[in-house]
Design a protein around this motif. Structure first.
Motif, PDB file in Angstrom:
ATOM      1  N   LYS A   1      -9.010  11.257   2.143  1.00  0.00           N
ATOM      2  CA  LYS A   1      -8.061  11.214   1.037  1.00  0.00           C
ATOM      3  C   LYS A   1      -7.095  10.047   1.210  1.00  0.00           C
ATOM      4  O   LYS A   1      -6.823   9.602   2.330  1.00  0.00           O
ATOM      5  CB  LYS A   1      -7.250  12.515   0.965  1.00  0.00           C
ATOM      6  CG  LYS A   1      -8.020  13.717   0.489  1.00  0.00           C
ATOM      7  CD  LYS A   1      -7.105  14.948   0.408  1.00  0.00           C
ATOM      8  CE  LYS A   1      -7.887  16.161  -0.073  1.00  0.00           C
ATOM      9  NZ  LYS A   1      -7.041  17.379  -0.086  1.00  0.00           N
ATOM     10  N   THR A   2      -6.572   9.556   0.089  1.00  0.00           N
ATOM     11  CA  THR A   2      -5.486   8.590   0.167  1.00  0.00           C
ATOM     12  C   THR A   2      -4.181   9.347   0.369  1.00  0.00           C
ATOM     13  O   THR A   2      -4.084  10.552   0.103  1.00  0.00           O
ATOM     14  CB  THR A   2      -5.394   7.751  -1.119  1.00  0.00           C
ATOM     15  OG1 THR A   2      -5.006   8.606  -2.216  1.00  0.00           O
ATOM     16  CG2 THR A   2      -6.714   7.069  -1.430  1.00  0.00           C
ATOM     17  N   TYR A   3      -3.166   8.621   0.851  1.00  0.00           N
ATOM     18  CA  TYR A   3      -1.862   9.263   1.017  1.00  0.00           C
ATOM     19  C   TYR A   3      -1.279   9.672  -0.333  1.00  0.00           C
ATOM     20  O   TYR A   3      -0.556  10.674  -0.425  1.00  0.00           O
ATOM     21  CB  TYR A   3      -0.910   8.337   1.771  1.00  0.00           C
ATOM     22  CG  TYR A   3      -1.214   8.280   3.248  1.00  0.00           C
ATOM     23  CD1 TYR A   3      -0.767   9.283   4.101  1.00  0.00           C
ATOM     24  CD2 TYR A   3      -1.972   7.243   3.787  1.00  0.00           C
ATOM     25  CE1 TYR A   3      -1.050   9.256   5.456  1.00  0.00           C
ATOM     26  CE2 TYR A   3      -2.264   7.207   5.144  1.00  0.00           C
ATOM     27  CZ  TYR A   3      -1.802   8.216   5.974  1.00  0.00           C
ATOM     28  OH  TYR A   3      -2.096   8.191   7.315  1.00  0.00           O
ATOM     29  N   LYS A   4      -1.599   8.951  -1.373  1.00  0.00           N
ATOM     30  CA  LYS A   4      -1.144   9.336  -2.713  1.00  0.00           C
ATOM     31  C   LYS A   4      -1.733  10.693  -3.089  1.00  0.00           C
ATOM     32  O   LYS A   4      -1.012  11.594  -3.542  1.00  0.00           O
ATOM     33  CB  LYS A   4      -1.545   8.278  -3.734  1.00  0.00           C
ATOM     34  CG  LYS A   4      -1.165   8.614  -5.167  1.00  0.00           C
ATOM     35  CD  LYS A   4      -1.643   7.544  -6.131  1.00  0.00           C
ATOM     36  CE  LYS A   4      -1.369   7.916  -7.571  1.00  0.00           C
ATOM     37  NZ  LYS A   4      -1.884   6.899  -8.531  1.00  0.00           N
TER      38      LYS A   4
ATOM     39  N   GLU B   1       1.489   4.245   2.151  1.00  0.00           N
ATOM     40  CA  GLU B   1       1.135   4.576   3.526  1.00  0.00           C
ATOM     41  C   GLU B   1       2.370   4.924   4.347  1.00  0.00           C
ATOM     42  O   GLU B   1       3.497   4.573   3.965  1.00  0.00           O
ATOM     43  CB  GLU B   1       0.420   3.382   4.155  1.00  0.00           C
ATOM     44  CG  GLU B   1       1.288   2.132   4.142  1.00  0.00           C
ATOM     45  CD  GLU B   1       0.478   0.854   4.234  1.00  0.00           C
ATOM     46  OE1 GLU B   1      -0.642   0.906   4.743  1.00  0.00           O
ATOM     47  OE2 GLU B   1       0.978  -0.185   3.792  1.00  0.00           O
TER      48      GLU B   1
ATOM     49  N   GLY C   1       0.830  -1.198   0.000  1.00  0.00           N
ATOM     50  CA  GLY C   1       0.000   0.000   0.000  1.00  0.00           C
ATOM     51  C   GLY C   1       0.863   1.244   0.000  1.00  0.00           C
ATOM     52  O   GLY C   1       2.089   1.179   0.103  1.00  0.00           O
TER      53      GLY C   1
ATOM     54  N   ASN D   1      -3.111   1.862  -4.217  1.00  0.00           N
ATOM     55  CA  ASN D   1      -3.402   3.141  -3.582  1.00  0.00           C
ATOM     56  C   ASN D   1      -4.354   2.895  -2.410  1.00  0.00           C
ATOM     57  O   ASN D   1      -5.555   3.155  -2.484  1.00  0.00           O
ATOM     58  CB  ASN D   1      -4.022   4.102  -4.593  1.00  0.00           C
ATOM     59  CG  ASN D   1      -4.232   5.496  -4.027  1.00  0.00           C
ATOM     60  OD1 ASN D   1      -3.629   5.852  -3.020  1.00  0.00           O
ATOM     61  ND2 ASN D   1      -5.085   6.281  -4.666  1.00  0.00           N
ATOM     62  N   ARG D   2      -3.778   2.390  -1.315  1.00  0.00           N
ATOM     63  CA  ARG D   2      -4.581   1.996  -0.149  1.00  0.00           C
ATOM     64  C   ARG D   2      -3.689   2.014   1.082  1.00  0.00           C
ATOM     65  O   ARG D   2      -2.467   2.194   0.995  1.00  0.00           O
ATOM     66  CB  ARG D   2      -5.130   0.576  -0.343  1.00  0.00           C
ATOM     67  CG  ARG D   2      -4.017  -0.453  -0.417  1.00  0.00           C
ATOM     68  CD  ARG D   2      -4.515  -1.875  -0.362  1.00  0.00           C
ATOM     69  NE  ARG D   2      -3.398  -2.813  -0.383  1.00  0.00           N
ATOM     70  CZ  ARG D   2      -3.525  -4.131  -0.324  1.00  0.00           C
ATOM     71  NH1 ARG D   2      -4.732  -4.676  -0.246  1.00  0.00           N
ATOM     72  NH2 ARG D   2      -2.464  -4.923  -0.342  1.00  0.00           N
TER      73      ARG D   2
ATOM     74  N   SER E   1      -5.757   5.361   8.191  1.00  0.00           N
ATOM     75  CA  SER E   1      -6.092   6.155   7.016  1.00  0.00           C
ATOM     76  C   SER E   1      -6.167   7.623   7.409  1.00  0.00           C
ATOM     77  O   SER E   1      -6.279   7.967   8.595  1.00  0.00           O
ATOM     78  CB  SER E   1      -7.427   5.706   6.427  1.00  0.00           C
ATOM     79  OG  SER E   1      -7.373   4.360   6.006  1.00  0.00           O
TER      80      SER E   1
END
Length: 404
Positions: free
Chosen positions: A266-269, A224, A222, A254-255, A261
């Motif tokens: 939002k995702t970290y990406k 992260e 992931g 993308n997790r 989280s």
């Protein structure tokens, strides 16, 4: 020998062991899992299911335990069905933590129970308290302590345990160390091997870097903080200013696979690319890759970045070493069990993207010096982590458990 493997994610750490046991027709090998994809020749896969999900009103400390009990009940129902059909295993071998092993001594009291102990959770001294910008509180301390409940039950019940690295075993209570053998699953060094002058061309995803001289790679399940993804993106932003011809290949979903989280959804990406706008023509996100394409990425790598909190060591780091990658890795305990700075890799401060940038440049600018480090990278895997050596030992450890 009759053996029952238990793991929610088929085949996971048991892939090589289940494969070799399944090839012997004198064995009966069953693998209980809740993952429907995939098969292994000679191995019968059975699917277990939870009767329900964890209830939202359950105290949040106890939710992992409730989930483990639900997993254990699902496995128990499958085990009862197997028992009704006349199957009684000599060995039950399962991953501890998710819960599948919890009731195996109840339904198969004469079977030897082996547990794969991957991680023991601690509030301080490893992953949870590592980031000073993300301090833990009393609520975290209590939640983390309770998270070990199913693992402690397995430690008390199992006949033997195994942990893949000395660092990971060191996280478990000392009174259980004698019960846990350190033995890695093994890296297939005949597959993960260097390919001189390798070029990266994956037509399935329209990735053609066959004409690129500098390729910096990164692999994780992931995107992260646990695997240093925020630091990676900042380091890439710095590198793009200094290496205008360098391309970056990021393999992973993308997790969040481990940890928290972002609270805003939002995702970290998404968050990191907003913070550090990159030249995306030179940054390639591939998602997860099949093994043959993943191997191409490693073989074509000019420098491979691996960052991790003090946590479970990734297979990908060892596979990259086996492939002769020049690894720029975090100076954290799971890494330093394997990598010595300037010997078989380059070590950096996890929290210092500038240092990551500088050491990648050092690697790119000194290919002759780095050739010996690449050679040593593969040598450590051949010496200590080679599947060809470790799999027979693992198999013997299982067989010995039946006779002792």
């Amino acid at each position: 020998m009759k053996i029952l493997f238990l793991h929610p994610n088929f085949p996971a750490q048991f892939r090589h062991l289940a494969t070799v046991l399944g090839q012997d027709k004198q064995n009966t090998v069953i693998f209980a899992t809740n993952r429907r994809e995939g098969n292994i020749s000679g191995v019968t896969k059975v699917i277990y299911e939870k009767s329900r999900e964890v209830r939202p009103e359950t105290h949040h400390y106890v939710r992992p335990l409730e989930n483990a009990v639900l997993e254990a009940q699902g496995v128990y129902r499958v085990a009862q069905s197997l028992k009704d059909q006349g199957f009684y295993p000599d060995i039950v071998y399962g991953h501890s933590g998710w819960g599948p092993t919890l009731f195996m001594k109840d339904i198969f009291p004469k079977a030897t129970l082996l547990c794969y102990f991957e991680w023991f959770y601690k509030a301080y001294g490893s992953d949870a308290s590592f980031d000073p910008n993300d301090p833990i509180n009393a609520d975290d301390e209590a939640r983390i302590r309770i998270k070990n409940a199913p693992i402690l039950l397995d430690l008390a019940t199992c006949d033997r345990g195994l942990s893949p690295t000395a660092w990971q075993r060191s996280q478990f209570p000392p009174e259980f160390h004698d019960k846990i053998k350190v033995h890695h699953d093994g890296i297939d060094t005949t597959y993960f091997k260097p390919l001189p002058h390798a070029k990266l061309f994956i037509p399935r995803i329209n990735l053609d870097l066959s004409g690129v001289e500098e390729i910096v790679t990164y692999v994780a399940r992931g995107m992260e903080p646990y695997r240093g993804f925020p630091q990676l993106i900042e380091a890439i932003a710095l590198l793009q200013q200094k290496r205008p011809q360098c391309h970056f290949v990021i393999v992973g979903k993308n997790r969040v696979a481990y940890g928290k989280s972002l609270p805003d959804g939002k995702t970290y990406k998404e968050a990191m690319l907003e913070k550090f706008p990159l030249d995306m023509s030179r940054v390639h996100f591939t998602d997860l890759l099949p093994y043959d394409e993943y191997l191409q990425v490693l073989q074509a790598s000019s420098a491979h970045i691996y960052l991790t909190r003090p946590f479970v060591l990734s297979w990908s780091m060892l596979e990259a070493l086996s492939t002769g990658c020049l690894i720029v890795a975090s100076d954290t305990a799971p890494v330093t069990e394997v990598i010595e700075d300037n010997v078989n890799g380059l070590l950096v401060n996890f929290f210092n993207p500038q240092q990551v940038c500088d050491r990648v440049i050092e690697a790119l600018d000194n290919p002759e010096k780095m050739a010996s480090i690449r050679t040593k990278a593969r040598e450590i895997i051949l010496e200590k982590y080679d599947l060809a050596k470790l799999l027979p030992q693992h198999l013997q450890w299982v067989k010995d458990a039946v006779t002792t």
